[in-house]
Design a protein around this motif. Structure first.
Motif, PDB file in Angstrom:
ATOM      1  N   SER A   1       2.967  -1.695 -10.690  1.00  0.00           N
ATOM      2  CA  SER A   1       3.330  -2.712  -9.700  1.00  0.00           C
ATOM      3  C   SER A   1       2.235  -3.767  -9.676  1.00  0.00           C
ATOM      4  O   SER A   1       1.051  -3.434  -9.703  1.00  0.00           O
ATOM      5  CB  SER A   1       3.476  -2.087  -8.311  1.00  0.00           C
ATOM      6  N   SER A   2       2.651  -5.032  -9.626  1.00  0.00           N
ATOM      7  CA  SER A   2       1.647  -6.097  -9.549  1.00  0.00           C
ATOM      8  C   SER A   2       1.050  -6.156  -8.148  1.00  0.00           C
ATOM      9  O   SER A   2       0.076  -6.867  -7.916  1.00  0.00           O
ATOM     10  CB  SER A   2       2.288  -7.439  -9.893  1.00  0.00           C
ATOM     11  N   LEU A   3       1.633  -5.391  -7.213  1.00  0.00           N
ATOM     12  CA  LEU A   3       1.168  -5.338  -5.824  1.00  0.00           C
ATOM     13  C   LEU A   3       1.015  -6.731  -5.215  1.00  0.00           C
ATOM     14  O   LEU A   3       0.130  -6.984  -4.419  1.00  0.00           O
ATOM     15  CB  LEU A   3      -0.158  -4.564  -5.720  1.00  0.00           C
ATOM     16  N   SER A   4       1.917  -7.622  -5.634  1.00  0.00           N
ATOM     17  CA  SER A   4       1.819  -9.001  -5.142  1.00  0.00           C
ATOM     18  C   SER A   4       2.930  -9.330  -4.157  1.00  0.00           C
ATOM     19  O   SER A   4       2.921 -10.374  -3.527  1.00  0.00           O
ATOM     20  CB  SER A   4       1.883  -9.975  -6.327  1.00  0.00           C
TER      21      SER A   4
ATOM     22  N   ALA B   1       5.434  -3.908  -0.516  1.00  0.00           N
ATOM     23  CA  ALA B   1       4.771  -2.953  -1.406  1.00  0.00           C
ATOM     24  C   ALA B   1       3.269  -3.192  -1.430  1.00  0.00           C
ATOM     25  O   ALA B   1       2.471  -2.256  -1.471  1.00  0.00           O
ATOM     26  CB  ALA B   1       5.353  -3.066  -2.809  1.00  0.00           C
ATOM     27  N   ALA B   2       2.870  -4.465  -1.380  1.00  0.00           N
ATOM     28  CA  ALA B   2       1.456  -4.814  -1.474  1.00  0.00           C
ATOM     29  C   ALA B   2       0.628  -4.157  -0.376  1.00  0.00           C
ATOM     30  O   ALA B   2      -0.532  -3.811  -0.585  1.00  0.00           O
ATOM     31  CB  ALA B   2       1.304  -6.325  -1.413  1.00  0.00           C
TER      32      ALA B   2
ATOM     33  N   HIS C   1       4.918  14.173  -3.462  1.00  0.00           N
ATOM     34  CA  HIS C   1       5.746  14.439  -2.277  1.00  0.00           C
ATOM     35  C   HIS C   1       6.629  13.263  -1.888  1.00  0.00           C
ATOM     36  O   HIS C   1       7.691  13.450  -1.307  1.00  0.00           O
ATOM     37  CB  HIS C   1       4.840  14.862  -1.127  1.00  0.00           C
ATOM     38  N   THR C   2       6.160  12.060  -2.177  1.00  0.00           N
ATOM     39  CA  THR C   2       6.943  10.873  -1.832  1.00  0.00           C
ATOM     40  C   THR C   2       6.871   9.878  -2.983  1.00  0.00           C
ATOM     41  O   THR C   2       5.790   9.596  -3.484  1.00  0.00           O
ATOM     42  CB  THR C   2       6.379  10.183  -0.569  1.00  0.00           C
ATOM     43  N   LEU C   3       8.030   9.383  -3.385  1.00  0.00           N
ATOM     44  CA  LEU C   3       8.071   8.375  -4.443  1.00  0.00           C
ATOM     45  C   LEU C   3       8.750   7.136  -3.869  1.00  0.00           C
ATOM     46  O   LEU C   3       9.927   7.170  -3.515  1.00  0.00           O
ATOM     47  CB  LEU C   3       8.836   8.927  -5.649  1.00  0.00           C
ATOM     48  N   VAL C   4       7.974   6.069  -3.737  1.00  0.00           N
ATOM     49  CA  VAL C   4       8.504   4.808  -3.216  1.00  0.00           C
ATOM     50  C   VAL C   4       8.668   3.879  -4.415  1.00  0.00           C
ATOM     51  O   VAL C   4       7.742   3.752  -5.217  1.00  0.00           O
ATOM     52  CB  VAL C   4       7.511   4.158  -2.214  1.00  0.00           C
ATOM     53  N   THR C   5       9.815   3.255  -4.560  1.00  0.00           N
ATOM     54  CA  THR C   5       9.967   2.341  -5.695  1.00  0.00           C
ATOM     55  C   THR C   5      10.466   0.975  -5.251  1.00  0.00           C
ATOM     56  O   THR C   5      11.236   0.856  -4.297  1.00  0.00           O
ATOM     57  CB  THR C   5      10.879   2.934  -6.801  1.00  0.00           C
TER      58      THR C   5
END
Ligand SMILES: [Zn+2]
Length: 251
Positions: free
Chosen positions: A195-198, A202-203, A96-100
């Motif tokens: 994603s390195s989520l760093s 985004a993290a 439903h949602t794509l965050v990039t």
């Protein structure tokens, strides 16, 4: 990959699925990443793409920018099986949602489907007028730069065009960020992909989802700071895992 089946079941049962993608989904398409040894920041100075430099020296800024674009998109870049899998999930109503975090535009086809696409850092295939905010395609503007128009100017107001991406020293778009947080808060399933989520913000998105009882999954080659908290921590190539997930959901 034994985690794929239960994750697929969670996605099938969910009303709201949010995916977040980072540079790791685009490396298989030939886009160099930013931080590794062969990455962009070993060849360019981040300072060259600072908003301050755009303001002070737009002529030189644009010269480097065209070179950066060549480095990133020199070969023809196409979406890979991981992008295609997300596109398919969106089309079938499972995403439903794509965050990039990416600015490469490789999710563009997904924007035409039911999923909402949030490009946190903008899109390198567009430019925006720094004065009136008009947005237009970057390709023709880059051609004008190459033929000597430096900096390129807006035909409406004579302001200067800026790549429609968040430069160093610039704030992320407030409404995009709000929307990404809101959707993460209401997610039943949250997928962090490549994603390195760093890097913030985004993290923090998977953490918001997790705090609100979402099922969370990380699909990435390497461990991330969120991996230990995620219900599913799938270490693997996104171009293998996502098509497998898609197939499992369709079964
Ligand atoms: Zn303008």
């Amino acid at each position: 990959m034994e985690q794929v089946a239960p994750l697929a079941a969670a996605i099938r049962d969910a009303d709201s699925v949010v995916a977040l993608t980072g540079a790791g989904i685009s490396t298989a398409s030939g886009i160099p990443d930013f931080r590794s040894d062969s990455g962009i920041w070993n060849r360019f100075e981040p300072e060259d793409f600072h908003y301050r430099r755009f303001c002070n020296d737009p002529k030189d800024f644009w010269e480097d920018r065209v070179e950066l674009h060549e480095t990133m998109f020199g070969e023809k870049v196409e979406p890979n099986p991981a992008h295609d899998a997300l596109h398919e999930l969106a089309e079938e109503g499972y995403l439903h949602t794509l965050v990039t975090q990416n600015t490469d535009g490789l999710h563009d086809s997904t924007a035409e489907t039911a999923a909402k696409l949030i490009e946190l850092h903008g899109n390198a295939h567009r430019v925006v007028c720094d004065s009136c905010g008009r947005k237009t395609e970057a390709g023709p503007v880059r051609e004008r730069v190459e033929s000597g128009e430096r900096p390129p100017r807006c035909g409406d107001c004579d302001g200067i065009f800026k790549p429609d991406v968040v430069l160093f020293g610039e704030q992320l778009g407030k409404s995009d960020l709000q929307c990404a947080r809101e959707r993460s808060r209401n997610a039943d399933v949250f997928l962090a992909i490549g994603s390195s989520l760093s890097v913030e913000p985004a993290a923090s998105l998977p953490r918001i989802a997790e705090r609100n009882n979402a099922t969370t999954a990380v699909v990435n080659l390497d461990k991330t700071p969120f991996s230990a908290l995620a219900e599913y921590d799938i270490r693997g190539d996104v171009t293998d895992v996502l098509p497998a997930l898609c197939e499992e959901i369709a079964d």
